[in-house]
Design a protein around this motif. Structure first.
Motif, PDB file in Angstrom:
ATOM      1  N   GLN A  53       0.824  -1.203   0.000  1.00 29.33           N
ATOM      2  CA  GLN A  53       0.000   0.000   0.000  1.00 29.33           C
ATOM      3  C   GLN A  53       0.862   1.260   0.000  1.00 29.33           C
ATOM      4  N   LYS A  54       1.979   1.240   0.741  1.00 32.11           N
ATOM      5  CA  LYS A  54       2.865   2.403   0.797  1.00 32.11           C
ATOM      6  C   LYS A  54       3.511   2.658  -0.555  1.00 32.11           C
ATOM      7  N   SER A  55       3.975   1.592  -1.224  1.00 35.14           N
ATOM      8  CA  SER A  55       4.613   1.784  -2.520  1.00 35.14           C
ATOM      9  C   SER A  55       3.607   2.308  -3.547  1.00 35.14           C
ATOM     10  N   TYR A  56       2.352   1.834  -3.482  1.00 33.87           N
ATOM     11  CA  TYR A  56       1.327   2.326  -4.390  1.00 33.87           C
ATOM     12  C   TYR A  56       1.036   3.800  -4.119  1.00 33.87           C
ATOM     13  N   ALA A  57       0.905   4.171  -2.846  1.00 34.66           N
ATOM     14  CA  ALA A  57       0.613   5.566  -2.504  1.00 34.66           C
ATOM     15  C   ALA A  57       1.783   6.471  -2.874  1.00 34.66           C
ATOM     16  N   ASP A  58       3.007   6.005  -2.647  1.00 38.91           N
ATOM     17  CA  ASP A  58       4.173   6.821  -2.969  1.00 38.91           C
ATOM     18  C   ASP A  58       4.327   7.031  -4.469  1.00 38.91           C
ATOM     19  N   SER A  59       3.916   6.052  -5.277  1.00 40.88           N
ATOM     20  CA  SER A  59       4.050   6.214  -6.726  1.00 40.88           C
ATOM     21  C   SER A  59       3.041   7.227  -7.273  1.00 40.88           C
ATOM     22  N   HIS A  60       1.943   7.456  -6.565  1.00 43.48           N
ATOM     23  CA  HIS A  60       0.931   8.411  -7.003  1.00 43.48           C
ATOM     24  C   HIS A  60       1.055   9.771  -6.308  1.00 43.48           C
ATOM     25  N   ARG A  61       2.043   9.916  -5.470  1.00 44.71           N
ATOM     26  CA  ARG A  61       2.226  11.165  -4.736  1.00 44.71           C
ATOM     27  C   ARG A  61       3.510  11.834  -5.247  1.00 44.71           C
TER      28      ARG A  61
END
Length: 86
Positions: A53-61
């Protein structure tokens, strides 16, 4: 008073003590070992899910860098559901 006790009106019974109170016996080491292994598996899976979840959120931020003197617009939203002064 624990939140569980306040909600359900009785103490929380962990999986180790699910037997009837009158049948309380010594806890076997294999039960403790199985419980510890299950907890370890659960923690590992939670770490994996959190990392995903963190890697997904970081890629969109996007990374934002500001310098002193930059003009920045901030979006300010009113608090929902809060009534002040009646």
């Amino acid at each position: 008073m624990d939140p569980y006790e306040a909600l359900y009106g009785r103490k929380f019974r962990s999986p180790i003590h699910w037997d009837d109170v009158s049948e309380r016996t010594e806890i076997e080491p294999d039960i403790i070992e199985q419980t510890a292994e299950a907890i370890k598996r659960i923690r590992d899976r939670m770490k994996t899910a959190q990392s995903r979840q963190k890697s997904y959120a970081d890629s969109h931020r996007p990374d934002l860098n500001f310098e002193v003197g930059d003009h920045v617009f901030l979006k300010v939203a009113p608090m929902k559901g809060v009534m002040r002064f009646g």
